[in-house]
Scaffold this active site. Structure first.
Site, PDB file in Angstrom:
ATOM      1  N   GLU A  94      -9.649  -3.783  18.669  1.00  0.00           N
ATOM      2  CA  GLU A  94      -9.905  -2.509  19.335  1.00  0.00           C
ATOM      3  C   GLU A  94     -11.326  -2.024  19.039  1.00  0.00           C
ATOM      4  O   GLU A  94     -11.896  -2.317  17.988  1.00  0.00           O
ATOM      5  CB  GLU A  94      -8.896  -1.458  18.859  1.00  0.00           C
ATOM      6  CG  GLU A  94      -7.485  -1.801  19.319  1.00  0.00           C
ATOM      7  CD  GLU A  94      -6.444  -0.746  18.974  1.00  0.00           C
ATOM      8  OE1 GLU A  94      -5.651  -0.419  19.865  1.00  0.00           O
ATOM      9  OE2 GLU A  94      -6.409  -0.257  17.829  1.00  0.00           O
ATOM     10  N   CYS A 107     -17.583   2.368  17.786  1.00  0.00           N
ATOM     11  CA  CYS A 107     -17.042   1.848  16.532  1.00  0.00           C
ATOM     12  C   CYS A 107     -16.421   0.495  16.865  1.00  0.00           C
ATOM     13  O   CYS A 107     -15.514   0.416  17.700  1.00  0.00           O
ATOM     14  CB  CYS A 107     -15.989   2.829  16.018  1.00  0.00           C
ATOM     15  SG  CYS A 107     -15.128   2.242  14.547  1.00  0.00           S
ATOM     16  N   CYS A 114      -7.066  -7.417   8.910  1.00  0.00           N
ATOM     17  CA  CYS A 114      -7.861  -7.283   7.681  1.00  0.00           C
ATOM     18  C   CYS A 114      -7.012  -7.741   6.511  1.00  0.00           C
ATOM     19  O   CYS A 114      -5.809  -7.478   6.460  1.00  0.00           O
ATOM     20  CB  CYS A 114      -8.284  -5.832   7.471  1.00  0.00           C
ATOM     21  SG  CYS A 114      -9.340  -5.606   6.018  1.00  0.00           S
ATOM     22  N   CYS A 118      -5.419  -2.134   2.181  1.00  0.00           N
ATOM     23  CA  CYS A 118      -5.433  -0.724   1.748  1.00  0.00           C
ATOM     24  C   CYS A 118      -4.165  -0.056   2.292  1.00  0.00           C
ATOM     25  O   CYS A 118      -3.847  -0.209   3.478  1.00  0.00           O
ATOM     26  CB  CYS A 118      -6.678  -0.015   2.272  1.00  0.00           C
ATOM     27  SG  CYS A 118      -8.203  -0.842   1.786  1.00  0.00           S
ATOM     28  N   CYS A 121      -4.089   2.326   5.580  1.00  0.00           N
ATOM     29  CA  CYS A 121      -4.792   1.894   6.790  1.00  0.00           C
ATOM     30  C   CYS A 121      -3.900   1.027   7.681  1.00  0.00           C
ATOM     31  O   CYS A 121      -3.281   0.071   7.206  1.00  0.00           O
ATOM     32  CB  CYS A 121      -6.034   1.107   6.365  1.00  0.00           C
ATOM     33  SG  CYS A 121      -6.865   0.272   7.730  1.00  0.00           S
ATOM     34  N   CYS A 357     -10.208   6.918  12.570  1.00  0.00           N
ATOM     35  CA  CYS A 357     -10.410   6.028  11.433  1.00  0.00           C
ATOM     36  C   CYS A 357      -9.082   5.516  10.893  1.00  0.00           C
ATOM     37  O   CYS A 357      -8.182   6.293  10.610  1.00  0.00           O
ATOM     38  CB  CYS A 357     -11.098   6.760  10.282  1.00  0.00           C
ATOM     39  SG  CYS A 357     -12.642   7.498  10.714  1.00  0.00           S
TER      40      CYS A 357
HETATM   41  N1  SAH Z   1     -13.087  -2.155   6.217  1.00  0.00           N
HETATM   42  C1  SAH Z   1     -14.108  -1.191   6.159  1.00  0.00           C
HETATM   43  C2  SAH Z   1     -14.446  -0.568   7.482  1.00  0.00           C
HETATM   44  C3  SAH Z   1     -13.302  -0.174   8.388  1.00  0.00           C
HETATM   45  S1  SAH Z   1     -12.342   1.217   7.967  1.00  0.00           S
HETATM   46  C4  SAH Z   1     -13.797  -0.143   5.140  1.00  0.00           C
HETATM   47  O1  SAH Z   1     -12.658  -0.090   4.675  1.00  0.00           O
HETATM   48  O2  SAH Z   1     -14.685   0.608   4.771  1.00  0.00           O
HETATM   49  C5  SAH Z   1     -13.396   2.629   8.221  1.00  0.00           C
HETATM   50  C6  SAH Z   1     -13.040   3.819   7.335  1.00  0.00           C
HETATM   51  O3  SAH Z   1     -11.769   4.407   7.694  1.00  0.00           O
HETATM   52  C7  SAH Z   1     -12.920   3.436   5.865  1.00  0.00           C
HETATM   53  O4  SAH Z   1     -13.548   4.374   5.055  1.00  0.00           O
HETATM   54  C8  SAH Z   1     -11.429   3.481   5.673  1.00  0.00           C
HETATM   55  O5  SAH Z   1     -11.080   3.641   4.327  1.00  0.00           O
HETATM   56  C9  SAH Z   1     -11.040   4.639   6.523  1.00  0.00           C
HETATM   57  N2  SAH Z   1      -9.602   4.714   6.810  1.00  0.00           N
HETATM   58  C10 SAH Z   1      -8.700   3.709   6.780  1.00  0.00           C
HETATM   59  N3  SAH Z   1      -7.467   4.173   7.119  1.00  0.00           N
HETATM   60  C11 SAH Z   1      -7.599   5.493   7.369  1.00  0.00           C
HETATM   61  C12 SAH Z   1      -6.701   6.516   7.799  1.00  0.00           C
HETATM   62  N4  SAH Z   1      -5.421   6.246   8.060  1.00  0.00           N
HETATM   63  N5  SAH Z   1      -7.184   7.766   7.973  1.00  0.00           N
HETATM   64  C13 SAH Z   1      -8.490   8.031   7.758  1.00  0.00           C
HETATM   65  N6  SAH Z   1      -9.396   7.103   7.373  1.00  0.00           N
HETATM   66  C14 SAH Z   1      -8.964   5.846   7.177  1.00  0.00           C
HETATM   67 FE1  SF4 Z   2      -9.380  -3.316   5.773  1.00  0.00          FE
HETATM   68 FE2  SF4 Z   2      -8.437  -0.957   6.493  1.00  0.00          FE
HETATM   69 FE3  SF4 Z   2      -9.010  -1.415   3.943  1.00  0.00          FE
HETATM   70 FE4  SF4 Z   2     -11.003  -1.191   5.733  1.00  0.00          FE
HETATM   71  S1  SF4 Z   2      -9.547   0.421   5.122  1.00  0.00           S
HETATM   72  S2  SF4 Z   2     -10.772  -2.760   4.140  1.00  0.00           S
HETATM   73  S3  SF4 Z   2     -10.030  -2.113   7.524  1.00  0.00           S
HETATM   74  S4  SF4 Z   2      -7.423  -2.449   5.111  1.00  0.00           S
END
Ligand code: SAH
Ligand code: SF4
Length: 373
Positions: A94, A107, A114, A118, A121, A357
């Site tokens: 996406e 974006c 991934c 986390c 996410c 995000c």
């Molecule tokens: N993998 C990279 C970039 C993609 S995520 C990273 O983790 O930095 C982009 C941002 O969105 C990151 O700061 C991530 O921690 C944040 N993010 C992930 N899940 C989220 C959520 N459910 N709500 C708000 N931000 C989130």
């Molecule tokens: Fe991967 Fe989501 Fe963690 Fe970014 S926030 S590293 S996209 S699992």
């Protein structure tokens, strides 16, 4: 699967080589390159400055991109646009285009899925399917640049007060690229970096390095590498917790690169580049949003040339987590600022279509507002 070369995976020297083998004069490569990245041609047929025979050969022996737009959802009166692309092997990714009065940002994803896991996410919950190629990353940006051109007629029907803010902007030009979609860019460093170089090329797409931002989960080796690159793109680091116990619980990567290692890499990056970094901090109610945690964070970051971006957590189906209430977000911000750390709260876009995000998962989650072909 279609094995024809994807033109967006070829750098200019590769195109020169291919067209040389085809017996074309040397200047054709630059013509084709300009069609791809300056004119944003969407098919060889549109490249009217190339001979018909060459256009036909390109159409049969190469592919101009591999992304198939499977769905486009819009929100915020058409100014947030989430595209779901299907790749030839069935993987989906996406991209989200966000139009503001003074800029337009896309974006983009760097991986399908991934591996970092986390817990907060949506992408992390699906696991890693595969890395994207440079062309697959670049093509998402080209989609956004083309899609922007389609917005203008619709916004003309808006209320006069909106019309001023939207039509008064440079919204038909893509001004920023953020590598913050699906995936961890530094886990796909080489391919991702080639996409950065391609997008930056002044002879091609010409996106300024300062207008590109990469976000990393905190892979320290990637931060070291980025410090040595010649293009000064912006760096954002996902921190999300002020101590190792909590960060490891939220982000498994912290066991490999704990906070001290991450901040060492960050300090070295700043020393080498003289550039300010952003720390992202997702706020989860009752987990990491206590004022005492803000004070601990301020202490941790003291002396680091940085800025903190607070992101109220965007809901992810099935995740047993809560979004911090507004008052707690503001309290957290105040405490950080009192500790001397510049800090803003990220403006949200596209929550209703799961385009915000951390909500990108390539599946129909959230309410589809507008579904277009
Ligand atoms: N993998 C990279 C970039 C993609 S995520 C990273 O983790 O930095 C982009 C941002 O969105 C990151 O700061 C991530 O921690 C944040 N993010 C992930 N899940 C989220 C959520 N459910 N709500 C708000 N931000 C989130
Ligand atoms: Fe991967 Fe989501 Fe963690 Fe970014 S926030 S590293 S996209 S699992």
């Amino acid at each position: 699967m279609n094995e024809l070369p994807n033109l967006y995976d070829l750098a200019l020297p590769d195109i020169e080589r291919m067209l040389g083998e085809w017996g074309q004069p040397a200047y054709r490569a630059r013509q084709l390159y300009r069609q791809l990245y300056v004119n944003l041609a969407d098919s060889p047929t549109a490249m009217t400055d190339l001979p018909v025979a060459l256009r036909e050969r390109l159409a049969t022996e190469t592919r101009m991109g591999v992304l198939e737009l499977a769905r486009l959802q819009t929100a915020d009166e058409g100014l947030t646009r989430k595209a779901l692309f299907r790749l030839p092997d069935g993987a989906v990714v996406e991209s989200v285009l966000m139009v503001y009065p003074d800029r337009a940002t896309v974006c983009v994803s760097t991986q399908a899925g991934c591996a970092m896991g986390c817990v907060f996410c949506a992408t992390g919950r699906m696991g890693l399917l595969r890395n994207l190629s440079p062309g697959e990353i670049v093509e998402q940006v080209l989609w956004a640049a083309r899609d922007l051109r389609t917005i203008e007629p619709r916004t003309k029907n808006r209320e006069p007060k909106d019309r001023v803010s939207v039509l008064g902007s440079r919204f038909s030009v893509l001004t920023n690229v953020v590598f913050m979609g699906m995936g961890e860019p530094f886990a796909n460093y080489d391919r991702w970096w080639r996409s950065v170089e391609r997008l930056h090329d002044p002879e091609g797409f010409n996106m300024g390095a300062r207008n590109m931002t990469v976000s990393t989960v905190g892979l320290a080796p990637g931060i070291h590498r980025l410090a040595g690159e010649s293009l000064p793109i912006n760096l954002a680091i996902s921190l999300h917790a002020p101590d190792d116990a909590l960060r490891s619980e939220m982000m498994p990567v912290n066991r490999r690169y704990p906070i001290a290692a991450l901040l060492d890499a960050t300090r070295e990056y700043i020393a080498r580049t003289n550039r300010r970094v952003s720390f992202e901090y997702v706020l989860l109610q009752g987990k990491n949003d206590d004022p005492a945690q803000a004070a601990a964070l301020a202490k941790l970051l003291r002396g680091i040339l940085c800025h903190v971006n607070l992101i109220p957590w965007n809901p992810v189906p099935g995740a047993p987590l809560g979004r911090s209430e507004r008052a707690r977000v503001l309290r957290f911000q105040q405490e950080l600022q009192a500790g001397g750390i510049p800090c803003t709260v990220r403006v949200e876009r596209g929550v209703a279509i799961a385009a915000a995000c951390g909500q990108l998962a390539g599946a129909p989650v959230g309410a589809p507002l507008t579904i277009e072909p």
